[in-house]
Enzyme design. Sequence first.
Site, PDB file in Angstrom:
ATOM      1  N   HIS A 161      44.934  37.351  48.286  1.00  0.00           N
ATOM      2  CA  HIS A 161      44.420  37.957  46.323  1.00  0.00           C
ATOM      3  C   HIS A 161      45.967  38.504  45.505  1.00  0.00           C
ATOM      4  CE1 HIS A 161      42.171  38.481  42.597  1.00  0.00           C
ATOM      5  NE2 HIS A 161      42.676  40.586  43.031  1.00  0.00           N
ATOM      6  N   HIS A 177      41.180  39.424  48.455  1.00  0.00           N
ATOM      7  CA  HIS A 177      40.226  39.833  47.711  1.00  0.00           C
ATOM      8  C   HIS A 177      38.757  39.143  48.877  1.00  0.00           C
ATOM      9  CE1 HIS A 177      36.944  39.951  45.037  1.00  0.00           C
ATOM     10  NE2 HIS A 177      37.663  40.138  43.675  1.00  0.00           N
ATOM     11  N   GLU A 184      34.376  48.399  38.464  1.00  0.00           N
ATOM     12  CA  GLU A 184      34.807  48.120  39.885  1.00  0.00           C
ATOM     13  C   GLU A 184      34.765  49.093  41.021  1.00  0.00           C
ATOM     14  OE1 GLU A 184      37.867  45.449  38.755  1.00  0.00           O
ATOM     15  OE2 GLU A 184      36.271  43.918  37.414  1.00  0.00           O
TER      16      GLU A 184
HETATM   17  C1  LIG Z   1      41.540  35.437  40.150  1.00  0.00           C
HETATM   18  C2  LIG Z   1      42.400  36.335  40.129  1.00  0.00           C
HETATM   19  C3  LIG Z   1      41.703  37.942  38.988  1.00  0.00           C
HETATM   20  C4  LIG Z   1      42.068  39.182  38.370  1.00  0.00           C
HETATM   21  N1  LIG Z   1      41.878  40.255  38.151  1.00  0.00           N
HETATM   22  C5  LIG Z   1      42.470  40.747  37.572  1.00  0.00           C
HETATM   23  C6  LIG Z   1      42.260  42.437  36.673  1.00  0.00           C
HETATM   24  O1  LIG Z   1      40.620  42.540  37.102  1.00  0.00           O
HETATM   25  N2  LIG Z   1      42.347  43.121  36.800  1.00  0.00           N
HETATM   26  C7  LIG Z   1      43.949  43.641  37.348  1.00  0.00           C
HETATM   27  O2  LIG Z   1      44.246  44.275  36.287  1.00  0.00           O
HETATM   28  N3  LIG Z   1      43.816  42.135  37.898  1.00  0.00           N
HETATM   29  C8  LIG Z   1      43.648  40.923  38.247  1.00  0.00           C
HETATM   30  N4  LIG Z   1      44.067  40.102  38.881  1.00  0.00           N
HETATM   31  C9  LIG Z   1      45.787  40.547  39.286  1.00  0.00           C
HETATM   32  C10 LIG Z   1      46.189  40.178  37.649  1.00  0.00           C
HETATM   33  O3  LIG Z   1      46.137  38.810  37.308  1.00  0.00           O
HETATM   34  C11 LIG Z   1      47.945  39.850  38.361  1.00  0.00           C
HETATM   35  O4  LIG Z   1      48.435  41.360  39.319  1.00  0.00           O
HETATM   36  C12 LIG Z   1      48.764  39.945  37.105  1.00  0.00           C
HETATM   37  O5  LIG Z   1      47.686  39.009  35.524  1.00  0.00           O
HETATM   38  C13 LIG Z   1      49.843  39.717  37.016  1.00  0.00           C
HETATM   39  O6  LIG Z   1      51.058  39.735  35.787  1.00  0.00           O
HETATM   40  P1  LIG Z   1      52.201  39.113  35.841  1.00  0.00           P
HETATM   41  O7  LIG Z   1      52.556  39.238  34.555  1.00  0.00           O
HETATM   42  O8  LIG Z   1      52.515  39.836  37.029  1.00  0.00           O
HETATM   43  O9  LIG Z   1      52.524  37.643  37.161  1.00  0.00           O
HETATM   44  P2  LIG Z   1      51.393  36.356  36.341  1.00  0.00           P
HETATM   45  O10 LIG Z   1      50.888  36.314  35.505  1.00  0.00           O
HETATM   46  O11 LIG Z   1      51.103  35.349  37.828  1.00  0.00           O
HETATM   47  O12 LIG Z   1      52.859  34.791  35.364  1.00  0.00           O
HETATM   48  C14 LIG Z   1      53.814  34.685  36.595  1.00  0.00           C
HETATM   49  C15 LIG Z   1      54.390  33.634  35.814  1.00  0.00           C
HETATM   50  O13 LIG Z   1      55.912  33.667  36.375  1.00  0.00           O
HETATM   51  C16 LIG Z   1      56.307  32.538  36.211  1.00  0.00           C
HETATM   52  N5  LIG Z   1      57.224  32.382  37.241  1.00  0.00           N
HETATM   53  C17 LIG Z   1      57.223  32.428  38.673  1.00  0.00           C
HETATM   54  N6  LIG Z   1      57.928  31.816  39.511  1.00  0.00           N
HETATM   55  C18 LIG Z   1      59.046  30.826  38.255  1.00  0.00           C
HETATM   56  C19 LIG Z   1      60.403  30.749  37.933  1.00  0.00           C
HETATM   57  N7  LIG Z   1      60.850  30.780  40.083  1.00  0.00           N
HETATM   58  N8  LIG Z   1      60.586  30.597  37.208  1.00  0.00           N
HETATM   59  C20 LIG Z   1      60.310  30.944  35.945  1.00  0.00           C
HETATM   60  N9  LIG Z   1      58.761  31.093  35.946  1.00  0.00           N
HETATM   61  C21 LIG Z   1      58.109  31.054  37.213  1.00  0.00           C
HETATM   62  C22 LIG Z   1      54.647  31.644  36.378  1.00  0.00           C
HETATM   63  O14 LIG Z   1      55.015  30.147  35.536  1.00  0.00           O
HETATM   64  C23 LIG Z   1      53.731  32.310  35.316  1.00  0.00           C
HETATM   65  O15 LIG Z   1      54.108  32.282  34.331  1.00  0.00           O
HETATM   66  C24 LIG Z   1      43.221  38.595  39.789  1.00  0.00           C
HETATM   67  C25 LIG Z   1      44.421  37.998  39.982  1.00  0.00           C
HETATM   68  C26 LIG Z   1      43.708  36.933  39.986  1.00  0.00           C
HETATM   69  C27 LIG Z   1      44.404  35.456  40.301  1.00  0.00           C
END
Ligand SMILES: Cc1cc2nc3c(=O)[nH]c(=O)nc-3n(C[C@H](O)[C@H](O)[C@H](O)COP(=O)(O)OP(=O)(O)OC[C@H]3O[C@@H](n4cnc5c(N)ncnc54)[C@H](O)[C@@H]3O)c2cc1C
Length: 530
Positions: A344, A237, A116
């Site tokens: 993003h 992004h 990437e």
């Molecule tokens: C389209 C896209 C493509 C991506 N591609 C990549 C990739 O290829 N490689 C990479 O490393 N990263 C990638 N990223 C970034 C990566 O996906 C995210 O940074 C990562 O998944 C975040 O994980 P997380 O567990 O921190 O949060 P998330 O997976 O966003 O989960 C957050 C959770 O918190 C919950 N939540 C939020 N607020 C509250 C609340 N007040 N009360 C209860 N629940 C709540 C939500 O409902 C959700 O369940 C991408 C992101 C996007 C949007």
Amino acid sequence: MTEPLETDYLVMGSGIAGLNFALLAAEHGRVVVCTKKRPNDTNTNWAQGGVAAVLASDDSFERHIDDTLVAGDGLCDRKTVELCVNDGPAQVQRLLDIGVRLARDPATGQLDLGREGAHTRHRVVHWEDVTGREIQRALIAAVASHPNITVLDGHIGIDLLSMAKYGGDPACFGAYVLDSKTGEVKTICARATVLATGGTGKVYIYTSNPDVATGDGIAMAYRIGAACGDLEFVQFHPTVLYHPHAGSFLISEALRGEGGILKNARGETFMDAVHPMKSLASRDIVARAIDNELKKSGADCVFLDMTHLDPPFVKSRFPNIYERCLSLGIDITKQPIPVVPAAHYMCGGVKADENGATTIKGLYAIGECAFTGLHGANRLASNSLLEGMVFSHRAAAAVREAPRIRPAQVAPWSYGQATDSNDAIVVTLNWDEIRRFMWSYVGIVRSDKRLERARRRIEILRDEIREYYIDFKVTSDLVELRNLALVAHLIIESARRRKESRGLHFTLDYPDKLPEARHSEIQLTDGPRG
Ligand SMILES: Cc1cc2nc3c(=O)[nH]c(=O)nc-3n(C[C@H](O)[C@H](O)[C@H](O)COP(=O)(O)OP(=O)(O)OC[C@H]3O[C@@H](n4cnc5c(N)ncnc54)[C@H](O)[C@@H]3O)c2cc1C
């Protein structure tokens, strides 16, 4: 009076960070996971590219560390970078152990490694172009069969419980959580409260993030006094599909990694004049170049051209993107893909140490909502899923020793005199207004004047929202709007304080970098109340 629900660990969020934490912590305690919509409504579920880890024979930890530091533009914390990169192979193994399927080279049986933008080697493990969906699937299945984990979907955290309200130091001992289906606000007490609430993309009108990304964890932590940092570093992004019916559909960086070329409407390869890595330059450089190209030409979008690549390869490497585009009438093997930049990823967040501990006792932040110093001023692609795995693992070990702190009597949620709202249009309009001016004034290219305009507007809107919040019964939309407005305020404030251009923060008034790289930190005492 309803008794509070008691657990060892309360997790907010069901993405990679929250669910991996839950699985590991459930080995030594009871876990409640609250997630505000369905368990797979997460940024994780949308991740396409994959997880970065050093696995190739021509790669090394030092190279991955260097690539991360270069992207971070002087602001990465080297210790955190080393810790994540060195743990990469073990975390890929953990994904396989959980049951995540990862693509393999049919000839050798080895894991297939994608490349990437700004990575100098192939090092991204993936499952076709829907890696996040596959990780989410496997995690949900593993969590569902664990007897120590309770998942409460449709439960949105409103505010964290702090001992400060009971005359003690501001230690966190749980949260008030709204059951969106019944309107009941539950009190959940825990030895450790873990924010895994993901990103802030919805602060902007154009985003690749799903609806849940409203920065709730950052807002909740800030309101009880946790230090937050580097919130001005919003990654845009460069390539989100531009189509009236596409919603927010990402065209993964991996397409450029495999040879995709950016062109303007006249077919010119405009990146050639911008950076030696051309279309494969880091995201901030590409996003800014596209922004400039669009402003210069007045065009609606630029194009990512894959038509010179072998069509069977494109179809098999990017089946999801191929199908999605085809459903909108774009055959990416024959036509260039119309793309625009969009918000993003949030590089900053709630300040957290190497175990995910925040500056508030009992409160942890992991995944995208945390500010660990891994990404610095700009995230290297595919390092965030890795960060989610590494820090959920470390936090799950650290919380084992967390003491139970709580007052003898916990005050239930006060519904006060609040009535049902008959003016929900206020929520919709404010929501829309914030997201629009954030895009125009606090977007890819900033200036003092634009930031000042944004500051004035957010103050007025936050006053209005505060009034509305007091008068009407709490709903999930209102919780999100209140958080969105606070996070917008924090991004604006952080951006105003940075008097230089570095990484993702680019301002016309200070186009150069200062000699010394400094993090920005922001805490409740620094600004108006949440
Ligand atoms: C389209 C896209 C493509 C991506 N591609 C990549 C990739 O290829 N490689 C990479 O490393 N990263 C990638 N990223 C970034 C990566 O996906 C995210 O940074 C990562 O998944 C975040 O994980 P997380 O567990 O921190 O949060 P998330 O997976 O966003 O989960 C957050 C959770 O918190 C919950 N939540 C939020 N607020 C509250 C609340 N007040 N009360 C209860 N629940 C709540 C939500 O409902 C959700 O369940 C991408 C992101 C996007 C949007």
